[in-house]
Enzyme design. Structure first.
Site, mmCIF file in Angstrom:
data_model
loop_
_atom_site.group_PDB
_atom_site.id
_atom_site.type_symbol
_atom_site.label_atom_id
_atom_site.label_comp_id
_atom_site.label_asym_id
_atom_site.label_seq_id
_atom_site.Cartn_x
_atom_site.Cartn_y
_atom_site.Cartn_z
ATOM 1 N N GLU A 61 0.824 -1.213 0.000
ATOM 2 C CA GLU A 61 0.000 0.000 0.000
ATOM 3 C C GLU A 61 0.859 1.265 0.000
ATOM 4 O OE1 GLU A 61 -2.466 -3.304 0.657
ATOM 5 O OE2 GLU A 61 -0.639 -2.725 1.730
ATOM 6 N N HIS A 130 -10.636 -5.906 7.965
ATOM 7 C CA HIS A 130 -11.191 -5.649 6.635
ATOM 8 C C HIS A 130 -12.608 -5.081 6.700
ATOM 9 C CE1 HIS A 130 -8.013 -8.624 5.907
ATOM 10 N NE2 HIS A 130 -7.911 -8.101 4.696
#
Length: 324
Positions: A61, A130
Site C-alpha cells: 500500500e 477488513h
C-alpha cells in the site's frame, strides 16, 4: 432514466475520465486483466486502455500511494485503489504527511491531484482488519478531501469531480453498496464537493447520515411517515468539505437531529456534526443531539456480533423516538 449499479457507475466514471484526459491512469492490486479489482470496479478497463494505464502493483500500500503521489506532482492524475480501507494504515505517511501537505508546503507551486479509492464498512463477515469505517481519520487531515457517496448517481458524479480536481481525495465506497442500483443519466454530469443532498424533505426531525447508513435512514423515515412523523434525511456526500450550512438549515427547520454513521462513536463523524449544531444552531434545538454509530470496539468476526455493532433501523428508530 436508465438504472445501473454503484459498481457500474464508478467504472463509467473511470472510463469516461480516461478517455477525456490521457494523464488519468489507474494503479492498485489485482485491478488489471486477470481480476478487475477485488470488487470488480475496474473490470474490462485494462483490456480497453492497456497495462500502461491500468497498472497492477505489488502488494504494498505504501508503494501504491507513494507512486501515486510522485506521479501526481509531476503532471499525471492517478487513481489508486487500496483493496480494503483498513489497509490505508500501511500508507498513512504518504497520505497524511505527503499527499495532503504538498500544496501547502510548496506554497501552491506543486499540486497533488491523487484520488484514493477504497472500500469501507462492515456487514460481510470479514473481521476487524477488513471491516472498519475509518473516514474520520482522513476527515481530520488538513489538505485532504473526503467523499462518501451513497448512490450510483453520486458515486459517478463525485468520482469525476475528484479526478478533475487538483486536491488529493480520499474516496470511500461501502462494500454493500457495489450491487446497489440507481438512476444515472447517460449525459455528462458532475457532483460538486461540499454540497450535501436532502434525500427526503421533512419537518419534524433531521437525520444526517453517511454512505450506506443513508439507505437505512430512508427506510426508517418511510416507516415513520405512516405514523404521521415527517423525517428529513440529509446525505452529507462529502465530509471534507463539510456542508455545515445544510446541517444548520435543517436543524433550524426541525429543531431535532439524529446523526447516523458507521464509524466509532468517539471523535467520529457524528461528533463533528454535533459540534457544528452546538456552535451554530444550539438555540434552535428542542431536544438533545443523538448519535447512532458503532461502539468503540473492533468489528467482530462472529456474524451475530458483527450485526450487533453495526447501526441498524431499530437503533435509528429508537433515537428518533427519544428526540421526539
Amino acid at each position: 432514466m436508465r438504472k445501473i449499479t454503484y459498481r457500474e457507475a464508478l467504472r463509467e466514471a473511470l472510463r469516461e475520465e480516461m478517455h477525456r484526459d490521457p494523464t488519468v491512469f489507474l494503479l492498485g492490486e489485482d485491478i488489471g486483466k486477470f481480476w478487475g479489482g477485488a470488487f470488480k470496479v475496474t473490470e474490462g478497463l485494462a483490456e480497453e486502455f492497456g497495462d500502461e494505464r491500468v497498472r497492477d502493483t505489488p502488494i504494498s500500500e505504501s508503494a501504491i500511494i507513494g507512486t501515486g503521489v510522485g506521479a501526481a506532482i509531476t503532471g499525471m492524475r492517478p487513481v489508486a485503489e487500496i483493496m480494503f480501507g483498513d489497509l490505508t494504515a500501511l500508507a498513512m505517511d504518504q497520505i497524511a504527511n505527503q499527499a495532503a501537505k504538498i500544496c501547502y508546503m510548496f506554497g501552491g507551486q506543486a499540486k497533488c491531484p491523487l484520488v484514493i479509492r477504497t472500500p469501507f464498512g462492515a456487514g460481510v463477515n470479514i473481521a476487524s482488519h477488513h471491516s472498519q469505517s475509518l473516514e474520520a481519520w482522513f476527515m481530520h487531515v488538513p489538505g485532504l478531501f473526503v467523499a462518501m457517496p451513497s448512490t450510483p448517481y453520486d458515486a459517478k458524479g463525485l468520482l469525476k469531480t475528484a479526478i478533475r480536481g487538483n486536491n488529493p481525495v480520499f474516496f470511500c465506497e461501502h462494500k454493500l453498496l457495489y450491487p446497489a442500483v440507481g438512476e444515472v443519466p447517460e449525459e455528462e454530469y458532475t457532483v460538486p464537493f461540499g454540497v450535501a443532498d436532502v434525500k427526503r424533505e421533512g419537518s419534524d426531525v433531521s437525520v444526517v447520515a453517511t454512505s450506506y447508513m443513508v439507505h437505512k435512514a430512508l427506510r426508517v423515515a418511510e416507516a415513520f411517515q405512516k405514523e404521521g412523523l415527517n423525517v428529513e434525511v440529509i446525505d452529507l456526500r462529502t465530509l471534507t468539505p463539510l456542508d455545515r450550512q445544510a446541517i444548520v438549515k435543517s436543524v433550524k427547520k426541525t429543531g431535532r437531529i439524529v446523526i447516523v454513521s458507521e464509524d466509532c462513536r468517539t471523535a467520529g463523524v457524528g461528533a463533528e456534526v454535533a459540534a457544528v449544531v452546538a456552535e451554530e444552531a444550539l438555540d434552535y434545538l428542542d431536544a438533545p443531539v443523538k448519535r447512532v454509530c458503532e461502539p468503540d470496539t473492533p468489528i467482530p468476526f462472529s456474524p451475530p456480533l458483527e450485526q450487533y455493532v453495526i447501526p441498524d433501523e431499530k437503533r435509528i428508530t429508537k433515537a428518533i423516538k427519544e428526540v421526539m
